[in-house]
Design a protein around this motif. Structure first.
Motif, PDB file in Angstrom:
ATOM      1  N   ALA A  39       0.840  -1.192   0.000  1.00 59.15           N
ATOM      2  CA  ALA A  39       0.000   0.000   0.000  1.00 59.15           C
ATOM      3  C   ALA A  39       0.875   1.242   0.000  1.00 59.15           C
ATOM      4  O   ALA A  39       1.969   1.260   0.559  1.00 59.15           O
ATOM      5  CB  ALA A  39      -0.902   0.004   1.222  1.00 59.15           C
ATOM      6  N   THR A  40       0.366   2.296  -0.583  1.00 58.83           N
ATOM      7  CA  THR A  40       1.105   3.551  -0.587  1.00 58.83           C
ATOM      8  C   THR A  40       0.920   4.259   0.753  1.00 58.83           C
ATOM      9  O   THR A  40       0.026   3.924   1.541  1.00 58.83           O
ATOM     10  CB  THR A  40       0.594   4.474  -1.710  1.00 58.83           C
ATOM     11  N   TRP A  42      -0.181   7.286   1.187  1.00 55.62           N
ATOM     12  CA  TRP A  42      -1.456   7.999   1.173  1.00 55.62           C
ATOM     13  C   TRP A  42      -2.626   7.043   1.366  1.00 55.62           C
ATOM     14  O   TRP A  42      -3.608   7.370   2.043  1.00 55.62           O
ATOM     15  CB  TRP A  42      -1.624   8.792  -0.125  1.00 55.62           C
ATOM     16  N   GLY A  43      -2.550   5.882   0.787  1.00 53.56           N
ATOM     17  CA  GLY A  43      -3.610   4.879   0.964  1.00 53.56           C
ATOM     18  C   GLY A  43      -3.714   4.438   2.410  1.00 53.56           C
ATOM     19  O   GLY A  43      -4.812   4.315   2.968  1.00 53.56           O
ATOM     20  N   THR A  44      -2.563   4.208   3.041  1.00 55.86           N
ATOM     21  CA  THR A  44      -2.535   3.804   4.449  1.00 55.86           C
ATOM     22  C   THR A  44      -3.078   4.912   5.347  1.00 55.86           C
ATOM     23  O   THR A  44      -3.858   4.660   6.266  1.00 55.86           O
ATOM     24  CB  THR A  44      -1.110   3.422   4.868  1.00 55.86           C
ATOM     25  N   VAL A  99      -6.908   5.082   5.048  1.00 54.26           N
ATOM     26  CA  VAL A  99      -7.557   4.001   5.799  1.00 54.26           C
ATOM     27  C   VAL A  99      -7.502   4.288   7.297  1.00 54.26           C
ATOM     28  O   VAL A  99      -8.498   4.117   8.012  1.00 54.26           O
ATOM     29  CB  VAL A  99      -6.907   2.633   5.464  1.00 54.26           C
TER      30      VAL A  99
END
Length: 127
Positions: free
Chosen positions: A10-11, A13-15, A18
């Protein structure tokens, strides 16, 4: 085009997204659950009047019912609700009709808040 080695995991920003969503729902849960627990306690108190009345402490008038609930609220750590404000009681034959109707408000973030409305009716036999 990226290869499979470059697409792993995961990137950042994605982490972070979330975690922000999970944190928001955790905050909402922490603020709302106590109000639902208070409502469950009030429901137990109202339904418990039938058992109390059968065990020897008669609750035979509307005033006695109000007094019973008023004394039971602090025992269940409900100190910010007044009995007269949250419920109306009528005696119909050998039972009480209890109309529970109140709102709880809590702020979430700055000027954003949540209003929860509790509106229930109970019939409690006391004779």
């Amino acid at each position: 085009m990226k290869t499979i080695k470059q697409q792993k995991g995961a990137t950042l920003w994605g982490t972070l997204f979330v975690l922000a969503v999970v944190g928001f729902f955790a905050m909402v849960t922490v603020k709302l659950v106590p109000f639902y627990m208070d409502n469950l306690s009030i429901e137990k108190i109202i339904k418990g009047a039938e058992k109390i009345s059968k065990e020897g402490s008669p609750i035979d008038t509307v005033d006695a019912f109000y007094t019973y609930v008023e004394k039971s609220l602090p025992l269940n750590n409900i100190r910010d609700l007044k009995v007269d404000d949250i419920m109306k009681v009528e005696q119909v034959g050998g039972e009480f009709v209890v109309k529970l109707d109140y709102e709880r408000k809590t702020p979430l973030v700055k000027n954003i808040g949540v209003v929860m409305t509790f509106n229930q009716e109970y019939r409690v036999r006391v004779q």
